[in-house]
Design a protein around this motif. Structure first.
Motif, PDB file in Angstrom:
ATOM      1  N   LEU A 232       0.807  -1.224   0.000  1.00  0.00           N
ATOM      2  CA  LEU A 232       0.000   0.000   0.000  1.00  0.00           C
ATOM      3  C   LEU A 232       0.837   1.270   0.000  1.00  0.00           C
ATOM      4  O   LEU A 232       0.295   2.367  -0.047  1.00  0.00           O
ATOM      5  CB  LEU A 232      -0.912   0.013   1.241  1.00  0.00           C
ATOM      6  CG  LEU A 232      -1.840  -1.188   1.412  1.00  0.00           C
ATOM      7  CD1 LEU A 232      -2.595  -1.082   2.726  1.00  0.00           C
ATOM      8  CD2 LEU A 232      -2.805  -1.289   0.240  1.00  0.00           C
ATOM      9  N   SER A 233       2.153   1.141   0.060  1.00  0.00           N
ATOM     10  CA  SER A 233       3.022   2.311   0.205  1.00  0.00           C
ATOM     11  C   SER A 233       2.999   3.193  -1.041  1.00  0.00           C
ATOM     12  O   SER A 233       2.615   2.769  -2.129  1.00  0.00           O
ATOM     13  CB  SER A 233       4.460   1.867   0.486  1.00  0.00           C
ATOM     14  OG  SER A 233       5.024   1.304  -0.689  1.00  0.00           O
ATOM     15  N   HIS A 234       3.443   4.431  -0.860  1.00  0.00           N
ATOM     16  CA  HIS A 234       3.514   5.382  -1.972  1.00  0.00           C
ATOM     17  C   HIS A 234       4.465   4.866  -3.057  1.00  0.00           C
ATOM     18  O   HIS A 234       4.163   4.958  -4.253  1.00  0.00           O
ATOM     19  CB  HIS A 234       3.984   6.748  -1.461  1.00  0.00           C
ATOM     20  CG  HIS A 234       4.193   7.744  -2.556  1.00  0.00           C
ATOM     21  ND1 HIS A 234       3.146   8.315  -3.247  1.00  0.00           N
ATOM     22  CD2 HIS A 234       5.337   8.248  -3.109  1.00  0.00           C
ATOM     23  CE1 HIS A 234       3.623   9.127  -4.166  1.00  0.00           C
ATOM     24  NE2 HIS A 234       4.956   9.106  -4.102  1.00  0.00           N
ATOM     25  N   ALA A 235       5.608   4.319  -2.645  1.00  0.00           N
ATOM     26  CA  ALA A 235       6.575   3.791  -3.621  1.00  0.00           C
ATOM     27  C   ALA A 235       5.957   2.661  -4.453  1.00  0.00           C
ATOM     28  O   ALA A 235       6.150   2.610  -5.673  1.00  0.00           O
ATOM     29  CB  ALA A 235       7.819   3.294  -2.896  1.00  0.00           C
ATOM     30  N   MET A 236       5.183   1.778  -3.803  1.00  0.00           N
ATOM     31  CA  MET A 236       4.570   0.671  -4.532  1.00  0.00           C
ATOM     32  C   MET A 236       3.504   1.186  -5.486  1.00  0.00           C
ATOM     33  O   MET A 236       3.389   0.705  -6.624  1.00  0.00           O
ATOM     34  CB  MET A 236       3.967  -0.329  -3.540  1.00  0.00           C
ATOM     35  CG  MET A 236       3.630  -1.674  -4.156  1.00  0.00           C
ATOM     36  SD  MET A 236       5.111  -2.629  -4.565  1.00  0.00           S
ATOM     37  CE  MET A 236       4.957  -2.788  -6.331  1.00  0.00           C
ATOM     38  N   ARG A 237       2.731   2.164  -5.052  1.00  0.00           N
ATOM     39  CA  ARG A 237       1.718   2.748  -5.937  1.00  0.00           C
ATOM     40  C   ARG A 237       2.373   3.385  -7.166  1.00  0.00           C
ATOM     41  O   ARG A 237       1.842   3.310  -8.273  1.00  0.00           O
ATOM     42  CB  ARG A 237       0.864   3.770  -5.180  1.00  0.00           C
ATOM     43  CG  ARG A 237      -0.076   3.141  -4.166  1.00  0.00           C
ATOM     44  CD  ARG A 237      -1.179   4.087  -3.713  1.00  0.00           C
ATOM     45  NE  ARG A 237      -0.682   5.362  -3.235  1.00  0.00           N
ATOM     46  CZ  ARG A 237      -0.352   5.631  -1.974  1.00  0.00           C
ATOM     47  NH1 ARG A 237      -0.470   4.676  -1.053  1.00  0.00           N
ATOM     48  NH2 ARG A 237       0.073   6.811  -1.616  1.00  0.00           N
ATOM     49  N   THR A 238       3.545   3.981  -6.968  1.00  0.00           N
ATOM     50  CA  THR A 238       4.281   4.580  -8.083  1.00  0.00           C
ATOM     51  C   THR A 238       4.746   3.511  -9.061  1.00  0.00           C
ATOM     52  O   THR A 238       4.618   3.664 -10.284  1.00  0.00           O
ATOM     53  CB  THR A 238       5.490   5.381  -7.558  1.00  0.00           C
ATOM     54  OG1 THR A 238       5.020   6.383  -6.651  1.00  0.00           O
ATOM     55  CG2 THR A 238       6.262   6.033  -8.692  1.00  0.00           C
ATOM     56  N   TYR A 239       5.286   2.411  -8.527  1.00  0.00           N
ATOM     57  CA  TYR A 239       5.707   1.301  -9.379  1.00  0.00           C
ATOM     58  C   TYR A 239       4.532   0.762 -10.188  1.00  0.00           C
ATOM     59  O   TYR A 239       4.649   0.485 -11.380  1.00  0.00           O
ATOM     60  CB  TYR A 239       6.290   0.162  -8.535  1.00  0.00           C
ATOM     61  CG  TYR A 239       7.721   0.353  -8.099  1.00  0.00           C
ATOM     62  CD1 TYR A 239       8.746   0.556  -9.021  1.00  0.00           C
ATOM     63  CD2 TYR A 239       8.063   0.302  -6.754  1.00  0.00           C
ATOM     64  CE1 TYR A 239      10.065   0.717  -8.612  1.00  0.00           C
ATOM     65  CE2 TYR A 239       9.383   0.468  -6.333  1.00  0.00           C
ATOM     66  CZ  TYR A 239      10.376   0.667  -7.276  1.00  0.00           C
ATOM     67  OH  TYR A 239      11.664   0.827  -6.873  1.00  0.00           O
ATOM     68  N   ILE A 240       3.395   0.583  -9.537  1.00  0.00           N
ATOM     69  CA  ILE A 240       2.207   0.029 -10.210  1.00  0.00           C
ATOM     70  C   ILE A 240       1.719   0.968 -11.307  1.00  0.00           C
ATOM     71  O   ILE A 240       1.399   0.537 -12.421  1.00  0.00           O
ATOM     72  CB  ILE A 240       1.100  -0.259  -9.180  1.00  0.00           C
ATOM     73  CG1 ILE A 240       1.516  -1.438  -8.283  1.00  0.00           C
ATOM     74  CG2 ILE A 240      -0.229  -0.549  -9.870  1.00  0.00           C
ATOM     75  CD1 ILE A 240       0.670  -1.622  -7.043  1.00  0.00           C
ATOM     76  N   ALA A 241       1.673   2.272 -11.007  1.00  0.00           N
ATOM     77  CA  ALA A 241       1.185   3.255 -11.978  1.00  0.00           C
ATOM     78  C   ALA A 241       2.050   3.294 -13.234  1.00  0.00           C
ATOM     79  O   ALA A 241       1.566   3.627 -14.326  1.00  0.00           O
ATOM     80  CB  ALA A 241       1.132   4.639 -11.335  1.00  0.00           C
TER      81      ALA A 241
END
Length: 199
Positions: free
Chosen positions: A116-125
């Motif tokens: 759920l982290s910001h870094a993971m959301r960035t990777y997913i996007a």
């Protein structure tokens, strides 16, 4: 889950379930046979630190052989060493899965803070071939990867190893055996009660 299946079908995607597990040097308790009145005891020193962390994915697509993809990481208990997978590790796993499967992915995973982290959301996007859904809280029975961990830990019952490298090798051997048995992977999925057919 029906919406996830429809999304996967509409995109011609693989639906992939992900989960994590870990094992320390102390073996999980297991059962065995012995003469009556002579309970076998496996002595474990309890010495040594460290942990083997595993992240795994079961990947399914109607008309295709089920697949299992995993990564293993050793944590030797060194000062400042991370004890779990980081966002970058998950991104590499997903990129490898995308290459191996040769198509887009609908990923289903739990609410782990790293997911759920910001870094993971960035990777997913940054990955247009990836769509992510989260499992409901406290619903491990919907994740077929839990069956992989149960089978692996059953195989480690009463196992005595002399170090982290030996444990790591044993875990990899167990996972590799499962990886080449699509019928077993299908069984883990069937245990969830989910299906790939659309209604």
């Amino acid at each position: 889950m029906a919406a996830d299946k429809k999304t996967a079908a509409a995109q011609g995607s693989w639906i992939c379930f992900e989960d994590e597990a870990g094992q320390i040097l102390r073996p999980p308790r297991g059962r065995t046979w012995a003469r009556r009145g002579h309970t076998p005891v496996a002595t474990v020193s309890g010495k040594g630190s460290g942990r083997v962390s595993i992240t795994g994915m079961i990947c399914l697509k109607a008309g295709h052989r089920s697949r299992m993809i995993y990564r293993v990481r050793l944590h030797r208990g060194r000062k400042g060493e991370r004890r779990s997978f980081a966002e970058r590790d998950y991104a590499r796993l997903l990129d490898a899965a995308h290459q191996q499967l040769g198509g887009s992915i609908v990923l289903v995973w739990d609410n782990l803070n790293t997911h759920l982290s910001h870094a993971m959301r960035t990777y997913i996007a940054a990955r247009d071939w990836l769509t992510v859904y989260r499992l409901p809280a406290y619903a491990p029975d919907l994740n077929p990867v839990e069956g992989v961990w149960a089978s692996m830990k059953h195989g480690l019952g009463n196992l005595l190893v002399d170090g982290l490298d030996a444990l790591n090798a044993t875990i990899k051997t167990q996972l590799k055996r499962m990886q080449y048995r699509p019928d077993l992977i299908d069984g883990f999925f069937a245990e969830t009660g989910l299906t790939l057919e659309l209604t």
